[in-house]
Design an enzyme around this catalytic site. Structure first.
Site, PDB file in Angstrom:
ATOM      1  N   ASP A 162      18.200 -56.886  70.583  1.00 13.77           N
ATOM      2  CA  ASP A 162      17.012 -56.613  69.792  1.00 13.77           C
ATOM      3  C   ASP A 162      16.520 -57.889  69.112  1.00 13.77           C
ATOM      4  OD1 ASP A 162      15.233 -54.540  68.478  1.00 13.77           O
ATOM      5  OD2 ASP A 162      16.190 -55.367  66.697  1.00 13.77           O
ATOM      6  N   GLU A 188      15.156 -58.901  74.184  1.00 11.87           N
ATOM      7  CA  GLU A 188      13.823 -58.579  73.703  1.00 11.87           C
ATOM      8  C   GLU A 188      13.294 -59.904  73.150  1.00 11.87           C
ATOM      9  OE1 GLU A 188      11.626 -55.291  70.881  1.00 11.87           O
ATOM     10  OE2 GLU A 188      13.386 -56.322  70.072  1.00 11.87           O
TER      11      GLU A 188
END
Length: 686
Positions: free
Chosen positions: A333, A369
């Site tokens: 993330d 990401e």
């Protein structure tokens, strides 16, 4: 046990290491004066015994506790200066969870007591989970490395809470994923890899506590090695059983990890772990104002992953998951934080170098990401060559094409061809890019066709949260409708986008539930909706869409022209001299230069060629047509080979249409707002 000793301490092994005759404890803090071990019984509100860790080597405080047994409940307290303007926030009244804990006796629950000031001397122990000293089984084995393939992003509780194929006691938990009916569903839609949204133990946000809401996504972790007891009450052993069940079906498992921030929030947030152990070490602070926290994540704090002790911690986290559960890889993330140095992003950052050199991690799947909200945070295409990346360019460009935006045929072709503009450098391949149109963050696939505006008021932020620019459309009615024409038009668009994801070069990804039409009723930021908003409604599943998704996945696997990990260039790739792709207009002729940017063009065809997978049957040519116009397109098919015929394998406007032979001498009709796939097959001469 009356005291801890330093003679048996093991400063290289952080956390709690269980031995036959006791337990070694070690914790890292460069700025604490002393660290104390706190021991609890199962019923203790506060600790029954407290011992100073007697050994110190560099930043490691350590000690050996003779006689302690597996299952011992413990925590830490840290003594040191409380000087917020200097970045130090030590508070002895706060019980701290071991960052290396592999099991907790309860979930984290937010309490105002976790964030009180030191002068209040409010003991936080009654509100903090205790770590459990456990002996992990470090012999789990991931599957051999391969590119992820068709990937399925999955929120554990949302997927299983209302799943009729899951027994009542397993609903809402990770164990549901090993149920036979669930495994059969995965096989039916043809997925290769599951990407689990975070399962590490997390702490809910203060403002959600005040609103009576709770975080269900889990992107607010504290202890990165310990699974959250709400999702995996059986701990790491339960995670391992589920991974093994998925492996038995040939499905790899990725774990979404959040190494960019912790659930301790901003400077006024709770003190439960890193802030209390060494705020100045673990978090990034402005050089000219160490009393503040840099917020490149939008979550209040940012881990200083550029510092070797912090990078080493996260590498140890990854190793723990691989060695104890067999996890095949990780999705990171806001991964720009992992490479963020004082002078900007670099693939030479300590974390990347450590992962590449680690014998356990170097051959795992790593998916970034590739953005955060800090300066220079958008790094799509810039991660190490062996890494994969989510790519928002595919998401946005495909949405805009199917919305009907002008002049996007060339852009769509670039995305379908593997996004060479992003990834064709440094030896990377199309699979480096994860192609998706919907993810957990944003509208569901169905909601893209039903809502122009986000509807997030239930989140308690007056609709300010979530993306504003969604490239969505609603067919003239905002939200739910019983108008059969609108319902069918929306379903047709969903199928067309699903087909675009699975027919493009790259790594296709969908979100659990999008294969049957899940809706969040226009909420594009459901992180705090632990309710029917994100719990999949299996009773309303679109069975035709499920079957259609499975057919697409099967086509992709069967025909190399749809799945080769090579950028489409228009040049031959074997000795027969046939181009790997010819981009086609409706009349069967290649697109001219002016066609690529023509504002009124909504149609794109492609004739794909790949080396034959079966030299006898051929199957090396595939035609794919994308028609985003509202009206039908009459298409002239290319001439097949001397013994070839075309078979319509799939048409998204009619998902249950059986494959059939089509006459290449007659015009072929591609229905409006649809995708069609035709396969050239060789037949024996009569």
């Amino acid at each position: 046990m009356d005291e801890l000793t330093a003679e048996r301490g093991a400063p290289a092994a952080l956390g709690a290491t269980v031995h036959d005759d006791g337990i070694e404890f070690a914790v890292y803090s460069e700025n604490a004066d002393d660290i104390y071990l706190c021991l609890f019984s199962a019923t203790d509100i506060t600790e029954s015994r407290r011992f100073r860790l007697p050994g110190r080597q560099g930043g490691v405080c350590y000690g050996f506790a003779p006689g302690l047994q597996p299952g011992t409940r413990y925590g830490f307290r840290a003594k040191g200066p409380y000087q917020p303007t200097e970045g130090h926030r030590f508070d002895f009244s706060k019980l701290l969870v071991d960052p290396y804990a592999r099991a907790l006796d309860r979930p984290f629950v937010y309490s105002p007591a976790l964030a009180t000031a030191p002068e209040e001397q409010l003991d936080s122990a009654p509100f903090v989970p205790r770590a459990l000293a456990v002996s992990p089984s470090p012999d789990a084995r991931p599957l051999p490395f391969r590119a992820p393939g068709f990937t399925y992003e999955l929120l554990v509780k949302g997927f299983s809470q209302r799943n009729p194929g899951v027994s009542a006691e397993k609903r809402g938990t990770l164990a549901a994923l090993a149920e036979p009916a669930v495994l059969d569903h995965f096989a039916r839609i043809g997925i290769d890899t599951i990407e689990l949204m975070p399962i590490a133990a997390w702490l809910g946000e203060r403002h959600l506590h005040q609103l009576g809401l709770s975080n269900v996504w889990g992107y607010n972790p504290i202890t990165h090695m310990a699974p959250d007891p709400r999702l995996a009450p059986g701990g790491l052993a339960e995670v391992r059983r589920v991974v093994e069940a998925l492996h038995a079906r040939g499905i790899r498992v990725l774990l979404d990890v959040v190494f960019n921030h912790s659930g301790e929030a901003d400077e006024t947030g709770p003190t439960v772990c890193f802030r209390g152990l060494d705020n100045k070490l673990y978090y990034r602070t402005p050089p000219d104002n160490p009393g503040l926290l840099i917020n490149d994540t939008g979550c209040g704090n940012t881990f200083a992953v550029d510092r070797p002790p912090v990078a080493r911690y996260f590498v140890d986290v990854l190793r723990s998951w691989v060695e104890t559960t067999g996890i095949d890889g990780f999705r990171y993330d806001l991964a720009t934080v992992l490479g963020r140095l004082p002078d900007g992003f670099s693939i030479e950052a300590p974390f990347f170098r450590m992962v590449a050199a680690d014998p356990v991690l170097k051959d795992r799947i790593h998916v970034a990401e590739p953005w955060d909200i800090g300066p220079g945070g958008y790094q799509v295409g810039s991660f190490p060559p062996s890494w994969f990346e989510w790519q928002d360019r595919f998401r946005d460009d495909v949405r805009r094409f199917w919305r009907g935006d002008a002049g996007l045929v060339g852009t769509l072709a670039t995305r379908i061809a593997g996004s060479a503009d992003i990834y064709d450098r440094g030896g990377r391949k199309p699979s480096a890019g994860f192609n998706f149109v919907a993810a957990h963050d944003g509208f569901s696939l169905a909601d893209l066709t039903a809502y122009v505006e986000k509807h997030n008021r239930a989140n308690g932020e007056n609709n300010r949260d979530g993306h504003n620019d969604n490239h969505s459309w609603n067919h003239g009615v905002e939200g739910e409708t019983k108008d059969p024409a609108i319902v069918e038009a929306r379903r047709r668009d969903v199928r067309a986008m699903m087909a675009t994801v699975l027919l493009a070069r790259g790594t296709p990804m969908i979100v659990a539930g999008d294969e049957f039409g899940r809706s969040q009723k226009g909420n594009n930021n459901g992180y705090c909706q632990d309710n029917e908003t994100v719990w999949l409604d299996w009773a309303k599943a679109d069975e035709k869409l499920i079957a259609f998704t499975g057919r697409l996945a099967a086509l992709r696997k069967r025909y190399p022209a749809l799945s080769l990990d090579r950028f489409l260039t228009g040049a031959p790739i074997d000795g027969d001299g046939v181009p790997d792709v010819v981009w086609l207009k409706e009349d069967g002729k290649p697109l001219a230069v002016a066609d690529w940017t023509a504002p009124d063009r909504r149609f794109l065809g492609m004739a794909l060629h790949a080396p034959a997978s079966d030299p006898v049957a051929g199957h090396n040519r595939v035609l794919v047509y994308f028609n985003a116009a509202p009206g039908d397109a009459r298409v002239r098919l290319p001439l097949p080979g001397p013994t070839g015929i075309y078979r319509l394998a799939l048409s998204s406007d009619a998902p249950d249409l059986a494959p059939r032979v089509v006459d290449h001498r007659a015009d072929f009709v591609v229905r409006g707002r649809s995708v069609a796939v035709l396969i050239e097959e060789n037949v024996s001469p009569a």
